[in-house]
Design a protein around this motif. Structure first.
Motif, PDB file in Angstrom:
ATOM      1  N   ALA A  33       0.685  -1.171   0.551  1.00 57.37           N
ATOM      2  CA  ALA A  33      -0.164   0.292   0.505  1.00 57.37           C
ATOM      3  C   ALA A  33       0.853   1.388   0.023  1.00 57.37           C
ATOM      4  CB  ALA A  33      -0.249   0.237   1.512  1.00 57.37           C
ATOM      5  N   THR A  35       0.932   5.753   0.816  1.00 54.26           N
ATOM      6  CA  THR A  35      -0.502   6.129   2.292  1.00 54.26           C
ATOM      7  C   THR A  35       0.672   7.160   2.032  1.00 54.26           C
ATOM      8  OG1 THR A  35      -1.349   6.399   4.383  1.00 54.26           O
ATOM      9  CG2 THR A  35       0.679   4.985   3.942  1.00 54.26           C
ATOM     10  N   LEU A 221      -7.079  -3.338   2.798  1.00 56.57           N
ATOM     11  CA  LEU A 221      -5.418  -3.037   2.509  1.00 56.57           C
ATOM     12  C   LEU A 221      -5.602  -3.837   4.285  1.00 56.57           C
ATOM     13  CD1 LEU A 221      -4.565   0.694   2.996  1.00 56.57           C
ATOM     14  CD2 LEU A 221      -4.289  -0.685   1.030  1.00 56.57           C
ATOM     15  N   VAL A 228       3.602  -1.436   3.416  1.00 52.03           N
ATOM     16  CA  VAL A 228       3.387  -0.081   3.252  1.00 52.03           C
ATOM     17  C   VAL A 228       4.419   0.682   3.145  1.00 52.03           C
ATOM     18  CG1 VAL A 228       2.315   1.689   4.980  1.00 52.03           C
ATOM     19  CG2 VAL A 228       1.120  -0.913   5.664  1.00 52.03           C
ATOM     20  N   GLU A 230       4.896   4.834   3.119  1.00 51.26           N
ATOM     21  CA  GLU A 230       4.754   5.991   3.870  1.00 51.26           C
ATOM     22  C   GLU A 230       5.515   7.075   2.686  1.00 51.26           C
ATOM     23  OE1 GLU A 230       3.910   8.075   7.891  1.00 51.26           O
ATOM     24  OE2 GLU A 230       5.622   8.087   6.896  1.00 51.26           O
ATOM     25  N   TYR A 243      -1.876  -2.635   7.220  1.00 50.27           N
ATOM     26  CA  TYR A 243      -1.978  -0.763   7.507  1.00 50.27           C
ATOM     27  C   TYR A 243      -1.968  -0.949   8.790  1.00 50.27           C
ATOM     28  CZ  TYR A 243      -3.221   3.653   7.075  1.00 50.27           C
ATOM     29  OH  TYR A 243      -3.057   4.729   6.342  1.00 50.27           O
ATOM     30  N   TYR A 246       0.903  -1.412  10.702  1.00 49.17           N
ATOM     31  CA  TYR A 246       1.895   0.614  10.171  1.00 49.17           C
ATOM     32  C   TYR A 246       1.357   1.350  11.415  1.00 49.17           C
ATOM     33  CZ  TYR A 246       1.842   4.577   7.749  1.00 49.17           C
ATOM     34  OH  TYR A 246       1.733   6.048   7.500  1.00 49.17           O
TER      35      TYR A 246
END
Length: 672
Positions: A33, A35, A221, A228, A230, A243, A246
């Motif tokens: 993911a 983010t 997610l 993840v 970021e 997630y 995270y």
């Protein structure tokens, strides 16, 4: 293994550095993911990865023939073909390979000097074509389209007939059907209902290639990704785990920074207060200027917006009677032939959080409009309880947000006096931060207008909230703030949402709508899912009893598995015995030796189930310890150490898969 690597990528928009020496490696098996706060550059980075935007500097290295598919947030439309014809365009890659295979076949007929080279290329292309799903494209197209909510009746419709949301579903279907090495998905769940989201979750869990996605759906997610990235202040940092992991890790990292941030905010507020009070007094002018210089020198500490927790409460809900709403025989038809709602009876009591679920077209939004009084073209009776005041939100509310006043003025004008000082904080929770609060209502986007409309509604003294997709256009932090406020709300909530995590945390009761029918589930969303699953397997009563008693165990717990197997074996299972085949021997007909042998075998299996359960528990504990180890900066910042821990986790996953299969086989034999 296919891969695409981006090294030291930088990009600026004017004076603002969006990306600063960003490096990331996407490969087969990546489940990640991306983010970061709104405006951090997530969509820009994905476009660079997709080759749609050129960075100012940096390097892109890709394995030869590695394929990338990209889905933007919105804006894609299709026309001039049927749905199936458009879906077939997803296999363009395969058509090109087939053309080259045919050309090589023609060349080989002439017995060329480079025959070996051509044969090798021919074999490689055939393998690539097989792996692309080319020979299963019709079945794949049907499976993906149905999974994303299209009906077979839609297959021959022209794509021009589909609305904007369904146009994006077509685009998502095509991206998935391409079977690329790397999938880049920017908010893929924006236009999906719960059923389509659940299907997409399973698809991504089983996807053989790699993917990177942006989403504001925490549950989605958590069940699809295992790392993840970021994006914060132009830097990209990696966090292993889902997630939720995270968020916990990042909050822990920022604990000290948050304390410093709060201290700095207090200092800024103190200085600004002095300047505002005494800046225009001649006797204090020197001191005010001194403090202004001090304020100007402060370098603001930045906290990721995704981790800023903003809390607010609604105005107190006016008192109402215990019975808030009663519907008697509500029937609604749009064409005079088919009833969307058919003799629906419903009673809602004070304090309930009722979620209405069902496939698209089942009548969810129709029911909410009827309850809210927006749609009065129905038969049957609607009775509101004593003192009930309704507040209704749908995406159509955005159309009412217009005028020259600012966002802040719009909120302050409807805000109860005691909440006016909190107006900026509440706007921050709804993604209006900094100078955004001074925007004129007329210049806001559709999503921004929806957020203003929702906040304006929530600030009114209401005791029955009717909410149709309230979390659309909100990020995770905003959804969390809304969820907390709704949990504390003193009134009643009836809502529709496609965000599973939001539903699970809020709903206390579920109303399932199907075309022309309705069913009540007097429990939360997880209870509803258990009932639906049990009824689908023909065992609704057992699920109902176990859910009511709170004894349904987690399927991921080895101890619970062992308990379930032994309880199932010890229960006698009379119903199963009655349904056994006529030629199966009863216990009474067995000889003493056979009975003894069966009893010994049962004991052996029970011991085996218990032993396997203990092994599974230990392996799960070992795995959890390794996953926690991966959150240690000393490990995940060290490539060799991180690789070793990941290798150990992969080995444990393999062992757990084998142990679970053995446990399930032994448990099934006990029950049989």
């Amino acid at each position: 293994m296919a891969f695409v690597q981006f090294s030291k990528v930088s990009l600026s928009f004017g004076d603002k550095k969006i990306l600063n020496d960003v490096s990331v490696n996407l490969k087969t098996g990546t489940k990640a993911a991306l983010t970061g706060a709104n405006g951090a550059g997530k969509s820009t980075l994905i476009k660079i990865m997709a080759g749609l935007v050129e960075p100012d500097s940096g390097e892109r290295i890709a394995q030869k023939d590695a394929r990338i598919a990209y889905l933007p947030q919105s804006g894609l439309t299709h026309s001039g073909s049927t749905l199936l014809q458009e879906a077939d365009r997803a296999f363009e890659y395969g058509y090109k390979i087939q053309e080259e295979i045919d050309a090589i076949g023609d060349a080989l007929k002439t017995n060329p000097s480079n025959q070996k080279e051509l044969l090798d290329r021919h074999a490689a292309l055939l393998a690539s074509l097989e792996n692309s799903g080319w020979y299963r494209r019709d079945a794949l197209a049907e499976s993906v389209l149905l999974g994303l909510g299209f009906s077979r009746a839609d297959f021959d419709k022209m794509t021009d007939e589909f609305s904007g949301g369904w146009q994006m579903r077509i685009a998502l279907a095509k991206a998935l059907m391409q079977g690329p090495d790397i999938l880049l998905l920017d908010e893929p769940t924006n236009y999906l209902d719960i059923e389509a989201r659940a299907w997409l979750e399973t698809f991504l869990q089983n996807y053989k290639g790699g993917f990177l996605l942006v989403s504001h759906d925490r549950y989605f997610l958590d069940v699809t990704i295992n790392e993840v990235y970021e994006l914060f202040n132009g830097q990209l940092n990696r966090y292993p785990g889902n997630y939720s992991h995270y968020e916990k890790t990042r909050e822990s990292e920022l604990k000290t920074l948050m304390a410093e941030y709060q201290k700095q905010q207090e200092e800024i507020a103190h200085l600004q207060s002095f300047i505002d009070r005494f800046g225009y007094k001649a006797s204090k002018a020197v001191q005010a200027q001194s403090r202004q210089k001090m304020l100007d020198k402060i370098v603001p500490i930045e906290i990721p917006e995704s981790l800023k927790k903003i809390h607010f409460k609604f105005p107190a809900a006016p008192h109402s009677g215990q019975i808030v709403l009663r519907l008697n025989g509500i029937t609604k038809s749009y064409d005079g032939a088919t009833n969307v709602l058919d003799k629906l009876d419903l009673q809602v009591e004070n304090g309930e959080r009722l979620v209405v679920v069902g496939h698209n077209g089942a009548g969810k939004s129709t029911l909410l409009r009827i309850v809210a009084g927006v749609d009065n073209d129905f038969s049957g009776e609607k009775v509101l309880g004593a003192g009930v005041t309704i507040g209704y939100f749908s995406q159509d509310n955005a159309e009412t947000i217009k005028g020259s006043e600012s966002v802040l003025e719009s909120i302050e004008n409807v805000c109860p006096l005691e909440l006016v000082p909190k107006a900026r904080d509440m706007l921050g929770a709804f993604l209006f931060r900094g100078d955004d609060v001074f925007k004129s209502l007329d210049v806001l986007s559709g999503g921004e207008k929806s957020r203003v409309a929702l906040l304006r509604l929530l600030l009114k003294p209401i005791n029955l909230l009717i909410l149709d997709e309230p979390t659309n256009h909100l990020d995770m932090n905003s959804k969390d703030s809304l969820l907390e406020a709704l949990k504390d709300f003193g009134g009643t909530v009836i809502f529709v949402s496609h965000d599973r995590g939001f539903i699970q945390d809020l709903a206390t009761r579920v109303l399932e709508l199907k075309p022309g029918s309705a069913k009540n589930f007097l429990g939360g969303y997880e209870y509803y899912l258990e009932r639906v699953e049990a009824e689908a397997s023909g065992d609704g009563s057992q699920a109902k009893d176990s859910a009511r008693q709170g004894t349904v165990a987690s399927s991921g717990s080895a101890a619970a598995k062992s308990s379930q197997a032994q309880n199932a074996g010890a229960s006698g299972n009379g119903k199963q015995a009655q349904n056994s085949a006529p030629n199966q021997k009863s216990a009474a007909a067995l000889s003493w030796e056979e009975q003894k042998k069966a009893a010994n075998e049962r004991k052996r299996l029970e011991r085996l189930v218990e032993s396997l359960g203990a092994q599974i528990e230990q392996k799960e504990a070992d795995k959890k310890a390794l996953e926690e180890k991966m959150s240690d900066p000393a490990v995940y910042s060290n490539g060799a150490a991180a690789k070793e821990v990941q290798s150990q986790i992969a080995a444990l996953d393999a062992e757990l898969e084998t142990l679970n299969a053995q446990w399930e086989e032994a448990a099934a034999r006990i029950i049989d």
